[in-house]
Write an enzyme that holds these catalytic residues in place. Sequence first.
Site, short mmCIF file in Angstrom:
data_model
loop_
_atom_site.label_atom_id
_atom_site.label_comp_id
_atom_site.label_asym_id
_atom_site.label_seq_id
_atom_site.Cartn_x
_atom_site.Cartn_y
_atom_site.Cartn_z
N LYS A 1 18.11 38.68 7.97
CA LYS A 1 18.12 39.47 9.20
C LYS A 1 19.24 39.00 10.12
O LYS A 1 19.68 37.85 10.06
CB LYS A 1 16.78 39.33 9.93
CG LYS A 1 15.60 39.88 9.14
CD LYS A 1 15.68 41.37 9.01
CE LYS A 1 14.45 41.93 8.30
NZ LYS A 1 14.67 43.24 7.77
N CYS A 2 19.66 39.90 11.00
CA CYS A 2 20.67 39.63 12.01
C CYS A 2 20.32 38.35 12.77
O CYS A 2 19.15 38.17 13.11
CB CYS A 2 20.73 40.82 12.96
SG CYS A 2 21.96 40.68 14.25
N PRO A 3 21.24 37.45 13.00
CA PRO A 3 22.69 37.54 12.77
C PRO A 3 23.15 36.86 11.48
O PRO A 3 24.35 36.65 11.29
CB PRO A 3 23.25 36.78 13.98
CG PRO A 3 22.28 35.65 14.16
CD PRO A 3 20.91 36.27 13.82
#
Length: 74
Positions: free
Chosen positions: A12-14
């Site tokens: 998942k981001c980042p």
Amino acid sequence: MDAFSYDLRGLKCPLPVLKTRRKLSSMTSGALIRVETTDPLAGIDIPHFCKEDGHSLLETVKTETGHRFLIRKR
């Protein structure tokens, strides 16, 4: 020239951007990397990262589960 395949699916981001940046830092100028992601935000984050850092985004493909990017290191 073959592209280095980098599987970042499930992150998942980042993390996709951070890991792509780290991997590119160890590669030679002009090297190609193909990044696979499932994070929906990567469709925005990876192109922005390439523009900010001066890398060439050669290809963006929407896949069944996310995105695939082909990047040439500056």
